[in-house]
Design an enzyme around this catalytic site. Structure first.
Site, PDB file in Angstrom:
ATOM      1  N   ARG A  21       0.818  -1.216   0.000  1.00 52.69           N
ATOM      2  CA  ARG A  21       0.000   0.000   0.000  1.00 52.69           C
ATOM      3  C   ARG A  21       0.854   1.269   0.000  1.00 52.69           C
ATOM      4  O   ARG A  21       0.426   2.297  -0.512  1.00 52.69           O
ATOM      5  CB  ARG A  21      -0.957  -0.023   1.209  1.00 52.69           C
ATOM      6  N   ILE A  48      -7.935   7.585  -0.582  1.00 56.08           N
ATOM      7  CA  ILE A  48      -7.776   6.140  -0.744  1.00 56.08           C
ATOM      8  C   ILE A  48      -8.505   5.532   0.452  1.00 56.08           C
ATOM      9  O   ILE A  48      -8.314   5.967   1.586  1.00 56.08           O
ATOM     10  CB  ILE A  48      -6.287   5.726  -0.818  1.00 56.08           C
ATOM     11  N   SER A  49      -9.358   4.560   0.208  1.00 54.48           N
ATOM     12  CA  SER A  49     -10.176   3.986   1.292  1.00 54.48           C
ATOM     13  C   SER A  49      -9.293   3.285   2.326  1.00 54.48           C
ATOM     14  O   SER A  49      -8.158   2.906   2.036  1.00 54.48           O
ATOM     15  CB  SER A  49     -11.154   2.962   0.723  1.00 54.48           C
ATOM     16  N   ALA A  50      -9.836   3.099   3.522  1.00 53.15           N
ATOM     17  CA  ALA A  50      -9.130   2.356   4.569  1.00 53.15           C
ATOM     18  C   ALA A  50      -8.958   0.903   4.117  1.00 53.15           C
ATOM     19  O   ALA A  50      -9.817   0.366   3.419  1.00 53.15           O
ATOM     20  CB  ALA A  50      -9.922   2.399   5.864  1.00 53.15           C
TER      21      ALA A  50
END
Ligand code: SAH
Length: 217
Positions: A21, A48-50
């Protein structure tokens, strides 16, 4: 995430471990790359999503080796890399690979997704397209093109062109509802073409823009 039951399948666990990530995050936020939190994408107001949401959506989509997948909302490219790692795993012969198309409406993010996916080595499995994903890809094309479709921005409802582009026995996952809060839903298109809709969980995504997003209303 495995302990909490968010990650359940071997292929999704492998993808989460495989995709780094930090390669998809701005340098100034890199120290939080492995925290379970959304992070800003440059100064665009997008995020950016969790990781838990990325993992949840990945499992909900039930992707398989060889599938062709469309993502609407490319952002950093991270979710597209996760999808690619399931449908076209690095340790599998290329002849078996499926493909991921990810569409991003904001030009700077489209370029960011291309850069990130290149440096993480996914350019041969993911096509990044700049444009309005609510029209599908190719835009407004009819007929089943994709085994799986994932929308990662919250819209008023599922854009009709995307339902057209979903194959029979395909699955679409999307956050649908209001501008600020939504519900993650899953739609299964049966062999007969019938659509079965399921509500999965409450969520909060950035707004879906474009013709069949909030701008089209
Ligand atoms: N999946 C991304 C995060 C997505 S955030 C990741 O893994 O990083 C949602 C993204 O959807 C934003 O970048 C936003 O610009 C984009 N977006 C919003 N409406 C869109 C549309 N109609 N077509 C394509 N992208 C859209």
């Amino acid at each position: 995430m495995v302990r909490e039951g968010i990650l359940r399948s071997e292929r999704c666990i492998r993808a989460m471990l495989q995709v780094k990530r930090h390669l998809f995050i701005d340098e100034r936020h890199a120290k939080w790359a492995y925290e379970d939190t959304p992070l800003p994408l440059g100064n665009t107001g997008q995020t950016i999503s969790a990781p838990h949401m990325c993992a949840y959506m990945l499992e909900a989509l039930e992707p398989q080796l060889g599938h062709n997948v469309l993502e609407v909302g490319g952002g950093s490219g991270y979710q597209a890399a996760l999808l690619a790692e399931v449908v076209a795993p690095s340790d599998t012969p290329k002849e078996m690979w499926g493909r991921v198309v990810t569409i991003e409406i904001l030009d700077p993010l489209c370029e960011l997704a291309k850069r990130n996916l290149k440096r993480a080595d996914y350019s041969d499995r993911v096509l990044v397209v700049c444009g309005d994903g609510t029209l599908g890809y190719p835009p407004l094309e009819k007929g089943g093109l994709y085994d799986r479709i994932l929308i990662t921005a919250g819209g008023p409802d599922v854009p009709p062109p995307l339902l057209e582009q979903l194959k029979r026995e395909g699955i679409l996952v999307a956050p649908v509802g209001g501008r600020f809060t939504q519900e993650l839903i899953r739609i299964r298109k049966k062999k007969s073409g019938e659509l079965i809709r399921e509500r999965l969980l409450p969520c909060r995504f950035v707004p879906l823009r474009g013709r069949f997003g909030w701008e089209g209303i």
